[in-house]
Design a protein around this motif. Sequence first.
Motif, PDB file in Angstrom:
ATOM      1  N   ASP A  53       0.806  -1.224   0.000  1.00 23.15           N
ATOM      2  CA  ASP A  53       0.000   0.000   0.000  1.00 23.15           C
ATOM      3  C   ASP A  53       0.839   1.274   0.000  1.00 23.15           C
ATOM      4  O   ASP A  53       0.286   2.379   0.040  1.00 23.15           O
ATOM      5  CB  ASP A  53      -0.934   0.030   1.227  1.00 23.15           C
ATOM      6  CG  ASP A  53      -2.210  -0.764   1.001  1.00 23.15           C
ATOM      7  OD1 ASP A  53      -2.385  -1.329  -0.092  1.00 23.15           O
ATOM      8  OD2 ASP A  53      -3.042  -0.822   1.935  1.00 23.15           O
ATOM      9  N   ALA A  54       2.157   1.143  -0.075  1.00 24.57           N
ATOM     10  CA  ALA A  54       3.022   2.326   0.054  1.00 24.57           C
ATOM     11  C   ALA A  54       2.802   3.328  -1.074  1.00 24.57           C
ATOM     12  O   ALA A  54       2.735   4.538  -0.846  1.00 24.57           O
ATOM     13  CB  ALA A  54       4.494   1.910   0.106  1.00 24.57           C
ATOM     14  N   GLY A  55       2.694   2.840  -2.302  1.00 25.23           N
ATOM     15  CA  GLY A  55       2.526   3.738  -3.432  1.00 25.23           C
ATOM     16  C   GLY A  55       1.220   4.503  -3.384  1.00 25.23           C
ATOM     17  O   GLY A  55       1.189   5.728  -3.548  1.00 25.23           O
ATOM     18  N   ALA A  59      -1.998   9.358  -1.835  1.00 29.77           N
ATOM     19  CA  ALA A  59      -3.158   9.889  -1.111  1.00 29.77           C
ATOM     20  C   ALA A  59      -2.754  10.930  -0.082  1.00 29.77           C
ATOM     21  O   ALA A  59      -3.487  11.907   0.148  1.00 29.77           O
ATOM     22  CB  ALA A  59      -3.914   8.749  -0.437  1.00 29.77           C
ATOM     23  N   LEU A  60      -1.587  10.743   0.539  1.00 28.59           N
ATOM     24  CA  LEU A  60      -1.121  11.665   1.580  1.00 28.59           C
ATOM     25  C   LEU A  60      -0.184  12.739   1.039  1.00 28.59           C
ATOM     26  O   LEU A  60       0.189  13.658   1.769  1.00 28.59           O
ATOM     27  CB  LEU A  60      -0.397  10.877   2.676  1.00 28.59           C
ATOM     28  CG  LEU A  60      -1.231   9.857   3.444  1.00 28.59           C
ATOM     29  CD1 LEU A  60      -0.344   9.070   4.419  1.00 28.59           C
ATOM     30  CD2 LEU A  60      -2.369  10.536   4.207  1.00 28.59           C
ATOM     31  N   ASP A  61       0.209  12.598  -0.238  1.00 26.56           N
ATOM     32  CA  ASP A  61       1.135  13.532  -0.876  1.00 26.56           C
ATOM     33  C   ASP A  61       2.453  13.610  -0.112  1.00 26.56           C
ATOM     34  O   ASP A  61       2.959  14.688   0.202  1.00 26.56           O
ATOM     35  CB  ASP A  61       0.510  14.925  -0.992  1.00 26.56           C
ATOM     36  CG  ASP A  61       1.319  15.855  -1.897  1.00 26.56           C
ATOM     37  OD1 ASP A  61       2.051  15.334  -2.762  1.00 26.56           O
ATOM     38  OD2 ASP A  61       1.233  17.084  -1.721  1.00 26.56           O
ATOM     39  N   VAL A  62       3.007  12.428   0.178  1.00 27.46           N
ATOM     40  CA  VAL A  62       4.300  12.335   0.861  1.00 27.46           C
ATOM     41  C   VAL A  62       5.145  11.299   0.127  1.00 27.46           C
ATOM     42  O   VAL A  62       4.619  10.441  -0.587  1.00 27.46           O
ATOM     43  CB  VAL A  62       4.140  11.939   2.345  1.00 27.46           C
ATOM     44  CG1 VAL A  62       3.351  12.989   3.104  1.00 27.46           C
ATOM     45  CG2 VAL A  62       3.501  10.557   2.479  1.00 27.46           C
ATOM     46  N   PRO A  63       6.466  11.333   0.283  1.00 24.38           N
ATOM     47  CA  PRO A  63       7.321  10.352  -0.393  1.00 24.38           C
ATOM     48  C   PRO A  63       7.370   9.015   0.326  1.00 24.38           C
ATOM     49  O   PRO A  63       7.086   8.916   1.522  1.00 24.38           O
ATOM     50  CB  PRO A  63       8.697  11.025  -0.362  1.00 24.38           C
ATOM     51  CG  PRO A  63       8.666  11.829   0.903  1.00 24.38           C
ATOM     52  CD  PRO A  63       7.254  12.350   1.009  1.00 24.38           C
ATOM     53  N   VAL A  64       7.760   7.988  -0.432  1.00 24.60           N
ATOM     54  CA  VAL A  64       8.142   6.701   0.147  1.00 24.60           C
ATOM     55  C   VAL A  64       9.646   6.751   0.367  1.00 24.60           C
ATOM     56  O   VAL A  64      10.409   7.093  -0.545  1.00 24.60           O
ATOM     57  CB  VAL A  64       7.777   5.532  -0.786  1.00 24.60           C
ATOM     58  CG1 VAL A  64       8.307   4.213  -0.234  1.00 24.60           C
ATOM     59  CG2 VAL A  64       6.269   5.458  -0.973  1.00 24.60           C
ATOM     60  N   PRO A 122       5.206   3.074  -6.200  1.00 26.03           N
ATOM     61  CA  PRO A 122       5.274   4.477  -5.763  1.00 26.03           C
ATOM     62  C   PRO A 122       5.868   5.378  -6.839  1.00 26.03           C
ATOM     63  O   PRO A 122       6.828   4.999  -7.512  1.00 26.03           O
ATOM     64  CB  PRO A 122       6.183   4.424  -4.534  1.00 26.03           C
ATOM     65  CG  PRO A 122       6.166   2.999  -4.085  1.00 26.03           C
ATOM     66  CD  PRO A 122       5.994   2.179  -5.319  1.00 26.03           C
ATOM     67  N   GLN A 123       5.325   6.565  -6.974  1.00 26.55           N
ATOM     68  CA  GLN A 123       5.847   7.543  -7.922  1.00 26.55           C
ATOM     69  C   GLN A 123       6.830   8.505  -7.262  1.00 26.55           C
ATOM     70  O   GLN A 123       7.673   9.090  -7.933  1.00 26.55           O
ATOM     71  CB  GLN A 123       4.689   8.326  -8.548  1.00 26.55           C
ATOM     72  CG  GLN A 123       3.727   7.457  -9.344  1.00 26.55           C
ATOM     73  CD  GLN A 123       4.428   6.702 -10.458  1.00 26.55           C
ATOM     74  OE1 GLN A 123       5.054   7.305 -11.321  1.00 26.55           O
ATOM     75  NE2 GLN A 123       4.349   5.379 -10.434  1.00 26.55           N
ATOM     76  N   ARG A 124       6.698   8.697  -5.952  1.00 25.51           N
ATOM     77  CA  ARG A 124       7.613   9.575  -5.218  1.00 25.51           C
ATOM     78  C   ARG A 124       8.444   8.729  -4.260  1.00 25.51           C
ATOM     79  O   ARG A 124       7.938   8.244  -3.254  1.00 25.51           O
ATOM     80  CB  ARG A 124       6.844  10.636  -4.434  1.00 25.51           C
ATOM     81  CG  ARG A 124       6.144  11.683  -5.267  1.00 25.51           C
ATOM     82  CD  ARG A 124       5.460  12.694  -4.352  1.00 25.51           C
ATOM     83  NE  ARG A 124       6.415  13.373  -3.470  1.00 25.51           N
ATOM     84  CZ  ARG A 124       6.067  14.157  -2.446  1.00 25.51           C
ATOM     85  NH1 ARG A 124       4.782  14.334  -2.156  1.00 25.51           N
ATOM     86  NH2 ARG A 124       6.988  14.730  -1.695  1.00 25.51           N
TER      87      ARG A 124
END
Length: 238
Positions: A64-66, A71-76, A127-129
């Motif tokens: 669920d990290a990505g 959804a939270l607009d934060v990086p992994v 994840p994109q970020r």
Amino acid sequence: MQVVTVVSAVFGARCSVLVDDDGSCVVVDAGAGVMDDVLALVAERDLRPAAVLATHGHVDHTWDAGRLSAALDVPVVLHAADVYRLADPFGTLGLLGSAAGPTHDPSGPLAQALVATGVDPASYTAPQRVEPFGAVDDVRSADTLLELGSLRIVARHAPGHTEGSTLYLLGALAFTGDVLFAGSVGRTDLPGGHDATMQRTLREVVATLPPETVVVPGHGPTTDIATELVHNPYLARL
């Protein structure tokens, strides 16, 4: 600081939400099916998320990290040596060998565990970020201080289970992922695992933590270093 635990139905992977007194928070190990509970917690308490951390790149800790990152607009955030796993979570576990993109083995235990909880194994979103730390080719990286909101977390490289396995240290707490469990340690027979490296990690990283350190593992109950040094056979024999 408070730790809120959400347990994934897939292999009982443990997701921890670290909540500081001022409302800053960080998510550690967003396994399959934890996203809704984490989002509900963030909304209910009006929290300010700063990052989604991964103790390592295995998919039961990153499924669920990505989506949660988006959804939270934060990086992994995870060690650079495990970033490659995020693009091909099943292939990098050796379930299908090498693969160019996200793949799944519909007959394997991981895919079956996902299906049993209503998760489509083909629905994984990379994840994109991603903000990596450390170096890909280091056997043992130096500590990295992560300043995430008001939380200051030490990332300590602890390879052996995977190349980029990391302990996250916050005060007297150690989030150990699959490096250390109550009474056991992570396996080293999966791709990227290495027994000699794990033994070094246990001897030089884990066993040198203060005895009072509370261990929050990636699976199973909380423990502490003092208990594990006496009762965990993998540490007691070091």
